[in-house]
Design a protein around this motif. Structure first.
Motif, PDB file in Angstrom:
ATOM      1  N   THR A   1       0.854  -1.180   0.000  1.00 38.25           N
ATOM      2  CA  THR A   1       0.000   0.000   0.000  1.00 38.25           C
ATOM      3  C   THR A   1       0.898   1.241   0.000  1.00 38.25           C
ATOM      4  O   THR A   1       2.039   1.184   0.467  1.00 38.25           O
TER       5      THR A   1
ATOM      6  N   ILE B   1       0.341   4.863   1.497  1.00 40.54           N
ATOM      7  CA  ILE B   1      -0.658   5.567   2.312  1.00 40.54           C
ATOM      8  C   ILE B   1      -0.807   7.004   1.831  1.00 40.54           C
ATOM      9  O   ILE B   1       0.173   7.741   1.767  1.00 40.54           O
ATOM     10  N   PRO B   2      -2.037   7.367   1.459  1.00 41.56           N
ATOM     11  CA  PRO B   2      -2.248   8.744   0.992  1.00 41.56           C
ATOM     12  C   PRO B   2      -2.429   9.683   2.182  1.00 41.56           C
ATOM     13  O   PRO B   2      -2.753   9.231   3.278  1.00 41.56           O
TER      14      PRO B   2
ATOM     15  N   HIS C   1      -8.442   3.752   4.529  1.00 44.26           N
ATOM     16  CA  HIS C   1      -7.592   3.141   3.502  1.00 44.26           C
ATOM     17  C   HIS C   1      -7.097   1.826   4.079  1.00 44.26           C
ATOM     18  O   HIS C   1      -6.680   1.786   5.254  1.00 44.26           O
TER      19      HIS C   1
ATOM     20  N   LYS D   1      -4.020   1.628   6.233  1.00 48.65           N
ATOM     21  CA  LYS D   1      -3.940   2.160   7.602  1.00 48.65           C
ATOM     22  C   LYS D   1      -4.172   1.053   8.634  1.00 48.65           C
ATOM     23  O   LYS D   1      -3.552   1.044   9.687  1.00 48.65           O
TER      24      LYS D   1
ATOM     25  N   THR E   1       4.468   5.850   2.856  1.00 48.12           N
ATOM     26  CA  THR E   1       3.975   6.886   1.953  1.00 48.12           C
ATOM     27  C   THR E   1       4.907   6.926   0.736  1.00 48.12           C
ATOM     28  O   THR E   1       5.991   6.327   0.751  1.00 48.12           O
TER      29      THR E   1
ATOM     30  N   ALA F   1      -6.096  -2.508  -2.507  1.00 48.49           N
ATOM     31  CA  ALA F   1      -5.498  -1.464  -1.651  1.00 48.49           C
ATOM     32  C   ALA F   1      -4.020  -1.256  -1.979  1.00 48.49           C
ATOM     33  O   ALA F   1      -3.414  -0.277  -1.560  1.00 48.49           O
TER      34      ALA F   1
ATOM     35  N   SER G   1      -0.609  -0.582  -4.311  1.00 48.83           N
ATOM     36  CA  SER G   1      -0.181   0.124  -5.524  1.00 48.83           C
ATOM     37  C   SER G   1       1.064  -0.570  -6.047  1.00 48.83           C
ATOM     38  O   SER G   1       1.722  -1.325  -5.334  1.00 48.83           O
TER      39      SER G   1
END
Ligand code: SAM
Length: 339
Positions: free
Chosen positions: A278, A280-281, A287, A290, A306, A330, A332
């Motif tokens: 993931t 994290i945005p 999300h 998290k 991030t 979830a 990327s």
């Protein structure tokens, strides 16, 4: 006041519901462990009849099923018979996309017990895992084959939910070789091999884990080798792409740099590393990363990261971030190339 699922849930009720959350996890864990859903495939049954066949306490089972039926996992009719619901279907062992093994893994003591000591983790920043289980996470799984099997089968089951969609989110067709580093039973690599017929794969993991590999069963033995090893020492040489799916999130920054450097050293000229974790945005929106991040905090030395965190890691390993591709899951795809 309303239940958790209501958009108008009262803030006080929200807090109480969050406090009770672990009861649902425990109830779900028990029915996954016992294989209750498998016993309902032929049709509705009473808790008493299920309990007799499973050799468990009838009233206790009834109470657990009644709770789960209130959250759409099983449903009880007026005669007191329980049946499968669409959600409960996923608890069957043999259903397509079965998540029974995933639930057993997610609610395994290796996650549950350290999570119960979260306040100490927040005080110290350290997982209590090594103290509770006597060894770090993956060493413990390695030395306890029964626990290891629950974990690796669960990982495969959870990953099967996302593997196809993630593989389809990246163009593997231009590549000739892909190493899946810590690839578990090979579920992700199988999806890549299906989508990109010219790719030759290497599934790289501990020998004990490779024993459960599904490459041959999927018909890809000719195009995919299994290679046993330790990614802290070295990874197979000369490939165009190195996949790290759900790997870096298990480790602290220093250890991640070591794994990334090994990939950087091994990769062919013009090669790339694909980190599938993931990202994290910023912001408050829910999300998946998290929740996973705090799970890593509780049981492992790892974390979700991030975009900035990944840039820093890559920079220390002779790599640079080239792009981040979203996927329907979830996770990327964070691509890195030689710096
Ligand atoms: C969280 S699982 C992810 C598995 C798989 N990539 C997936 O997404 O389902 C982490 C994997 O790393 C492997 N692993 C842990 N330490 C390793 C090491 N030192 N060398 C090679 N593999 C390792 C584990 O056996 C496990 O299969």
């Amino acid at each position: 006041m309303h239940g958790m699922n209501s958009p108008t849930v009262h803030p006080a009720q929200r807090i109480v519901d969050l406090g009770f959350g672990f009861i649902l996890s425990g109830a779900l864990s028990s029915v996954a462990e016992l294989g209750v859903a498998d016993k309902l495939v032929q049709g509705p049954r009473s808790a008493a009849s299920l309990a007799e066949e499973l050799g468990v306490h009838a009233q206790a089972l009834y109470r657990v099923l009644r709770l789960l039926a209130s959250v759409e996992v099983f449903s009880e009719d007026a005669a007191g018979l329980f049946s499968l619901t669409p959600a409960a279907e996923y608890l069957r062992s043999d259903a397509p996309g079965s998540l029974r093994a995933a639930v057993r893994m997610l609610t395994q003591r290796i996650f549950w017990a350290p999570t119960g000591e979260m306040v100490d983790t927040v005080r110290t920043g350290q997982t209590p895992f090594d103290r509770i289980f006597g060894k770090p996470f993956f060493d413990y799984l390695h030395h306890d084959p029964a626990q290891g099997a629950v974990f690796h089968q669960g990982m495969s089951s959870l990953s099967d939910m996302e593997n196809g969609a993630i593989a389809a989110s990246y163009d593997f067709t231009g590549l000739s070789s892909v190493v899946d580093v810590g690839g578990g039973h090979g579920g992700f690599l199988i999806e890549v091999l299906k989508l990109a017929p010219q790719v030759r794969g290497v599934l790289f993991d501990h020998g004990q884990v490779l024993a459960g590999a599904r490459i041959a069963q999927a018909g890809f033995s000719q195009r995919c080798a299994l290679e046993e090893g330790d990614f802290f020492q070295a990874v197979p040489k000369g490939a165009e792409a190195y996949v790290l799916k759900r790997i870096l999130h298990d480790w602290n920054d220093e250890t991640c740099v070591r794994i990334l450097r090994n990939c950087r050293e091994a990769m062919a000229e013009g090669g790339r590393v694909l980190v599938l974790d993931t990202v994290i945005p910023p912001g408050n929106a829910p999300h998946g990363g998290k929740v996973l991040d705090v799970m890593m905090l509780a049981s492992l030395p790892g974390r979700e990261r991030t975009e900035e965190d990944f840039r820093k890691l890559f920079a220390q390993a002779g790599l640079k971030l080239s792009r981040i591709l979203p996927t329907p899951s979830a996770l990327s795809i964070t691509e890195a190339v030689a710096a």
